[in-house]
Design a protein around this motif. Structure first.
Motif, short mmCIF file in Angstrom:
data_model
loop_
_atom_site.label_atom_id
_atom_site.label_comp_id
_atom_site.label_asym_id
_atom_site.label_seq_id
_atom_site.Cartn_x
_atom_site.Cartn_y
_atom_site.Cartn_z
N GLY A 63 2.18 -22.70 -2.41
CA GLY A 63 2.41 -21.41 -0.86
C GLY A 63 2.25 -22.07 0.41
O GLY A 63 1.28 -22.51 0.18
N VAL A 64 2.78 -21.67 1.51
CA VAL A 64 1.83 -21.85 2.38
C VAL A 64 2.13 -20.52 2.99
O VAL A 64 1.17 -20.57 4.09
CB VAL A 64 3.70 -22.22 3.25
CG1 VAL A 64 4.06 -23.50 3.01
CG2 VAL A 64 4.50 -21.70 3.79
N SER A 65 2.05 -19.03 2.98
CA SER A 65 2.19 -17.82 3.35
C SER A 65 1.91 -16.60 2.60
O SER A 65 2.59 -16.93 0.88
CB SER A 65 2.37 -18.01 4.06
OG SER A 65 2.65 -16.45 4.67
N ILE A 66 0.45 -15.52 1.79
CA ILE A 66 0.78 -15.26 0.92
C ILE A 66 0.14 -14.07 2.06
O ILE A 66 -0.35 -13.86 3.13
CB ILE A 66 -0.80 -15.10 0.26
CG1 ILE A 66 -1.31 -16.49 -0.18
CG2 ILE A 66 -0.82 -13.80 -0.28
CD1 ILE A 66 -2.09 -17.00 -1.35
N TRP A 67 1.32 -12.78 1.25
CA TRP A 67 1.51 -11.11 2.10
C TRP A 67 0.46 -10.57 0.68
O TRP A 67 1.01 -10.71 -0.38
CB TRP A 67 2.47 -10.82 2.19
CG TRP A 67 3.48 -11.28 3.31
CD1 TRP A 67 2.52 -12.24 4.79
CD2 TRP A 67 4.53 -11.02 4.01
NE1 TRP A 67 3.87 -12.07 5.58
CE2 TRP A 67 5.09 -11.94 4.89
CE3 TRP A 67 5.77 -10.36 4.33
CZ2 TRP A 67 5.75 -12.23 6.21
CZ3 TRP A 67 6.48 -10.36 4.04
CH2 TRP A 67 7.13 -11.01 5.15
N VAL A 68 -0.56 -9.62 1.40
CA VAL A 68 -0.48 -8.63 -0.31
C VAL A 68 -0.46 -6.88 0.53
O VAL A 68 -0.51 -6.99 2.15
CB VAL A 68 -2.31 -8.73 -0.42
CG1 VAL A 68 -2.68 -10.34 -0.28
CG2 VAL A 68 -3.15 -8.15 1.56
N VAL A 69 0.08 -6.18 0.05
CA VAL A 69 0.76 -4.68 0.36
C VAL A 69 -0.16 -3.81 -0.48
O VAL A 69 0.38 -4.09 -1.62
CB VAL A 69 2.01 -4.97 0.42
CG1 VAL A 69 2.37 -3.26 1.11
CG2 VAL A 69 2.92 -5.65 1.25
N GLU A 70 -1.50 -2.77 0.38
CA GLU A 70 -1.22 -2.23 -1.01
C GLU A 70 -0.20 -1.14 -1.57
O GLU A 70 0.02 -0.39 -0.93
CB GLU A 70 -2.33 -0.92 -0.03
CG GLU A 70 -3.51 -0.27 -1.23
CD GLU A 70 -3.53 0.38 -0.54
OE1 GLU A 70 -5.40 1.12 -1.79
OE2 GLU A 70 -4.62 -0.22 1.05
N SER A 71 -0.45 -1.06 -2.75
CA SER A 71 0.86 -0.92 -3.76
C SER A 71 0.86 0.92 -3.23
O SER A 71 2.14 0.83 -3.06
CB SER A 71 0.49 -0.27 -5.28
OG SER A 71 0.77 -1.82 -5.31
N GLN A 72 0.34 1.45 -2.75
CA GLN A 72 0.12 2.79 -2.53
C GLN A 72 1.19 2.59 -0.71
O GLN A 72 1.21 4.18 -1.47
CB GLN A 72 -1.23 3.74 -2.61
CG GLN A 72 -1.76 3.05 -1.91
CD GLN A 72 -3.64 4.26 -1.41
OE1 GLN A 72 -3.12 4.89 -2.57
NE2 GLN A 72 -4.02 4.09 -0.87
N GLN A 73 1.74 2.02 -0.37
CA GLN A 73 2.33 1.83 0.99
C GLN A 73 3.46 2.14 0.80
O GLN A 73 3.80 2.00 1.50
CB GLN A 73 1.03 1.12 1.91
CG GLN A 73 -0.54 0.84 2.30
CD GLN A 73 -1.02 2.88 2.64
OE1 GLN A 73 -0.21 2.72 3.57
NE2 GLN A 73 -1.17 3.73 2.13
N ILE A 74 4.10 1.67 -0.48
CA ILE A 74 5.29 1.53 -0.57
C ILE A 74 6.39 2.30 -0.68
O ILE A 74 5.84 3.46 -1.42
CB ILE A 74 5.76 0.25 -1.74
CG1 ILE A 74 5.14 -1.75 -0.90
CG2 ILE A 74 6.33 -0.20 -1.36
CD1 ILE A 74 4.68 -2.49 -2.58
N THR A 75 6.93 2.64 -0.21
CA THR A 75 7.67 3.83 -0.29
C THR A 75 9.27 3.07 -1.06
O THR A 75 9.84 1.98 -0.23
CB THR A 75 7.96 4.02 0.92
OG1 THR A 75 6.58 4.98 1.62
CG2 THR A 75 8.87 5.41 0.23
N ALA A 76 9.92 3.18 -1.84
CA ALA A 76 10.54 2.84 -2.48
C ALA A 76 11.83 3.74 -2.35
O ALA A 76 11.33 5.10 -2.70
CB ALA A 76 10.54 1.72 -4.40
N SER A 77 13.08 3.57 -3.02
CA SER A 77 14.60 4.64 -3.15
C SER A 77 14.21 4.33 -4.63
O SER A 77 13.79 3.75 -5.00
CB SER A 77 15.80 4.15 -2.86
OG SER A 77 15.62 2.82 -2.99
N SER A 78 14.61 5.41 -5.12
CA SER A 78 14.80 5.63 -6.34
C SER A 78 17.13 5.01 -6.82
O SER A 78 17.33 5.13 -6.24
CB SER A 78 14.62 7.56 -6.66
OG SER A 78 15.45 7.40 -7.62
N PRO A 79 16.47 4.95 -7.62
CA PRO A 79 17.96 3.93 -8.36
C PRO A 79 18.96 5.24 -8.58
O PRO A 79 19.69 5.29 -8.20
CB PRO A 79 17.89 3.55 -9.96
CG PRO A 79 15.89 3.17 -9.59
CD PRO A 79 15.51 3.71 -8.96
#
Length: 109
Positions: A63-79
């Motif tokens: 790896g050359v770069s790592i991103w971390v995102v708190e899961s509760q901050q992700i908003t996703a559409s529903s299938p």
């Protein structure tokens, strides 16, 4: 410290680690131009999540770069919303690259 105290400390650490937030991990590889999701882990904060992600997901220095995102901050559409969400784009054919010839020397786009 007694054995009882040591086991109490271990139990407290195990309890607190299960309460740590879940982080989604994205890594950009040596040859990549974009980050890709590689997994998840629990950590108390973003700095620790990056350090843990480095140890868990980039053991071979890929790896050359790592991103971390708190899961509760992700908003996703529903299938199940796929139809209403993507249908409007089908009526805008000018947005699709089907009208353009891409030269072979361009490579992957």
């Amino acid at each position: 410290m007694t054995l009882s105290n040591a086991s109490d400390m271990i139990a407290e650490d195990q309890i607190s680690s299960t309460e740590w937030p879940l982080w989604e991990i994205f890594i950009r590889g040596q040859q990549g131009i974009s980050h890709r999701h590689v997994g998840s882990l629990h950590a108390p904060d973003a700095k620790t999540a990056i350090q843990s992600a480095r140890d868990v997901y980039t053991r071979r220095s890929e790896g050359v770069s790592i991103w971390v995102v708190e899961s509760q901050q992700i908003t996703a559409s529903s299938p199940s919303d796929k139809g209403p969400l993507y249908e409007p784009s089908k009526s805008k054919i000018y947005r699709h690259p089907t009208f353009f010839d891409i030269p072979d020397k361009v490579g992957a786009m």
